[in-house]
Enzyme design. Structure first.
Site, PDB file in Angstrom:
ATOM      1  N   SER A   9     -73.869  21.418 101.110  1.00  0.00           N
ATOM      2  CA  SER A   9     -73.689  20.576 102.397  1.00  0.00           C
ATOM      3  C   SER A   9     -74.908  20.703 103.129  1.00  0.00           C
ATOM      4  CB  SER A   9     -72.597  21.352 102.997  1.00  0.00           C
ATOM      5  OG  SER A   9     -72.740  22.590 103.163  1.00  0.00           O
ATOM      6  N   CYS A  34     -66.290  22.494  90.460  1.00  0.00           N
ATOM      7  CA  CYS A  34     -66.622  21.066  90.258  1.00  0.00           C
ATOM      8  C   CYS A  34     -68.177  21.068  89.759  1.00  0.00           C
ATOM      9  CB  CYS A  34     -66.917  20.208  91.630  1.00  0.00           C
ATOM     10  SG  CYS A  34     -68.125  20.764  92.541  1.00  0.00           S
ATOM     11  N   HIS A  75     -63.073  19.480 102.477  1.00  0.00           N
ATOM     12  CA  HIS A  75     -62.074  20.636 101.733  1.00  0.00           C
ATOM     13  C   HIS A  75     -61.182  19.913 101.654  1.00  0.00           C
ATOM     14  CE1 HIS A  75     -65.538  21.953 104.802  1.00  0.00           C
ATOM     15  NE2 HIS A  75     -65.861  22.461 103.764  1.00  0.00           N
ATOM     16  N   SER A 111     -70.306  28.317 104.552  1.00  0.00           N
ATOM     17  CA  SER A 111     -70.285  27.303 103.234  1.00  0.00           C
ATOM     18  C   SER A 111     -70.059  28.330 101.820  1.00  0.00           C
ATOM     19  CB  SER A 111     -71.543  26.663 102.908  1.00  0.00           C
ATOM     20  OG  SER A 111     -72.042  26.124 101.790  1.00  0.00           O
ATOM     21  N   THR A 149     -63.020  25.069  94.053  1.00  0.00           N
ATOM     22  CA  THR A 149     -64.001  24.264  93.461  1.00  0.00           C
ATOM     23  C   THR A 149     -65.627  24.610  93.256  1.00  0.00           C
ATOM     24  OG1 THR A 149     -64.349  23.156  95.656  1.00  0.00           O
ATOM     25  CG2 THR A 149     -63.191  21.916  93.881  1.00  0.00           C
ATOM     26  N   CYS A 176     -74.198  17.230  97.830  1.00  0.00           N
ATOM     27  CA  CYS A 176     -73.355  16.720  96.593  1.00  0.00           C
ATOM     28  C   CYS A 176     -72.940  15.552  96.818  1.00  0.00           C
ATOM     29  CB  CYS A 176     -72.466  17.906  96.121  1.00  0.00           C
ATOM     30  SG  CYS A 176     -71.204  17.994  97.484  1.00  0.00           S
ATOM     31  N   HIS A 234     -60.597  30.129 103.501  1.00  0.00           N
ATOM     32  CA  HIS A 234     -61.346  28.712 103.447  1.00  0.00           C
ATOM     33  C   HIS A 234     -60.421  27.683 103.571  1.00  0.00           C
ATOM     34  CE1 HIS A 234     -63.965  25.771 101.613  1.00  0.00           C
ATOM     35  NE2 HIS A 234     -64.962  26.426 101.966  1.00  0.00           N
ATOM     36  N   GLU A 269     -60.219  24.748 102.104  1.00  0.00           N
ATOM     37  CA  GLU A 269     -59.806  24.446 100.531  1.00  0.00           C
ATOM     38  C   GLU A 269     -58.490  25.079 100.463  1.00  0.00           C
ATOM     39  OE1 GLU A 269     -62.649  24.016  97.931  1.00  0.00           O
ATOM     40  OE2 GLU A 269     -61.362  23.679  96.063  1.00  0.00           O
TER      41      GLU A 269
HETATM   42 FE1  F3S Z   1     -69.004  18.907  96.579  1.00  0.00          FE
HETATM   43 FE2  F3S Z   1     -66.863  18.241  96.120  1.00  0.00          FE
HETATM   44 FE3  F3S Z   1     -68.033  19.887  94.603  1.00  0.00          FE
HETATM   45  S1  F3S Z   1     -67.646  18.410  97.938  1.00  0.00           S
HETATM   46  S2  F3S Z   1     -69.442  21.034  96.238  1.00  0.00           S
HETATM   47  S3  F3S Z   1     -68.542  17.630  94.701  1.00  0.00           S
HETATM   48  S4  F3S Z   1     -65.736  19.902  95.292  1.00  0.00           S
END
Ligand code: F3S
Length: 273
Positions: A257, A186, A70, A214, A158, A12, A120, A122
């Site tokens: 990732s 996100c 994160h 992940s 997210t 991403c 996690h 984050e």
């Molecule tokens: Fe990637 Fe940021 Fe979303 S790392 S998965 S765009 S919170």
């Protein structure tokens, strides 16, 4: 056997940015505080390029620290600023948006519940700054009782699913909580999830590629297996030919990732099985 790939899969924006910043960082000692992203192959590649992963502030050497995708808490950021160290901030802007939403509620004295994984990084960063936040993996009514009849800020990690976030809001409403939801999942997550479900409906088997730590890969696997048999693999080495018996079509997706090279190797190996 047909091999189909999800319309959106793999790296991403936030992960790509973090990896690029880490690779570009220059200086005598380049370090990340915690794993930059949750993918062992990428971390190994970074290590070979001289980027070390350090588990605690006390282990950082003078030089440069790259903040993980994160994010970190403001408390840790303040400690870093007091050190003789250059900070390269690779935390994802969407992760920071979630942190800011939590800060906004906390400042107004509004209690907060976040859908996510408390272990996690984050979420750990949010809880470090706002210890009163409740993090729930499931909308479990017993844990939500404290919000009965009260105002509550409702957020999500997210990389959570919209489905679970909606369920959390319904459960809170059912106990009379006055919810104030903020969309913090996100777009990269939502797009990958939608593409995975769309593909899962067309194939006999799904393969979800991504690191074991992940969370977004885990959510892809959870959603996909509701539709069709699905296996979560880290690399092509995890593939098992037994999974492919009487399978006519395989769908491939990958967490945010997972680098393109891993996806390509999985597809190449599949063609040989
Ligand atoms: Fe990637 Fe940021 Fe979303 S790392 S998965 S765009 S919170």
């Amino acid at each position: 056997m047909k091999i189909l790939r999800a319309k959106v899969a793999g790296f991403c924006f936030g992960v790509q940015r973090a990896v690029t910043l880490a690779k570009k960082a220059r200086g005598q000692s380049i370090q990340t505080l915690g794993e930059l992203i949750h993918n062992p192959e990428v971390l190994e590649d970074l290590k070979n390029r001289g980027v070390r992963t350090v588990s605690a502030i006390s282990k950082l050497q003078d030089g440069t620290v790259v903040i993980r995708a994160h994010g970190i808490s403001d408390k840790v950021r303040t400690k870093l600023k007091k050190k003789n160290i250059k900070i390269v901030d690779a935390s994802c802007p969407f992760v920071r948006r979630l942190h800011a939403a939590a800060a906004s509620f906390a400042t107004k004295g509004v209690p907060i519940v976040i859908l996510g994984r408390a272990d996690h990084p984050e979420m750990r960063a949010v809880v470090e700054d706002f210890p009163e936040v409740l993090v729930v993996t499931q909308p479990d009514l017993r844990r939500l009782r404290r919000f009965t009849g009260r105002r509550v800020g409702v957020l999500a990690q997210t990389t959570e699913t919209a489905e679970s976030f909606t369920l959390l809001q319904s459960k809170l409403k059912s106990i009379g909580a006055k919810i104030q939801p903020v969309k913090t999942i996100c777009n990269a997550t939502s797009e990958r999830q939608a593409a995975a479900i769309e593909l899962a409906k067309k194939v006999d088997l799904m393969l979800i590629i991504g690191g074991r730590k992940s969370n977004n890969t885990k959510q892809l696997w959870r959603l996909s297996r509701q539709v069709v048999p699905s296996h979560w693999i880290e690399t092509e080495r995890d593939l098992k030919s037994a999974w492919l018996k009487s399978v006519q079509s395989v769908g491939i997706t990958a967490g945010a990732s997972t680098p393109e090279s891993t996806i390509e190797r999985v597809i190449a190996k599949l063609k040989t099985l």
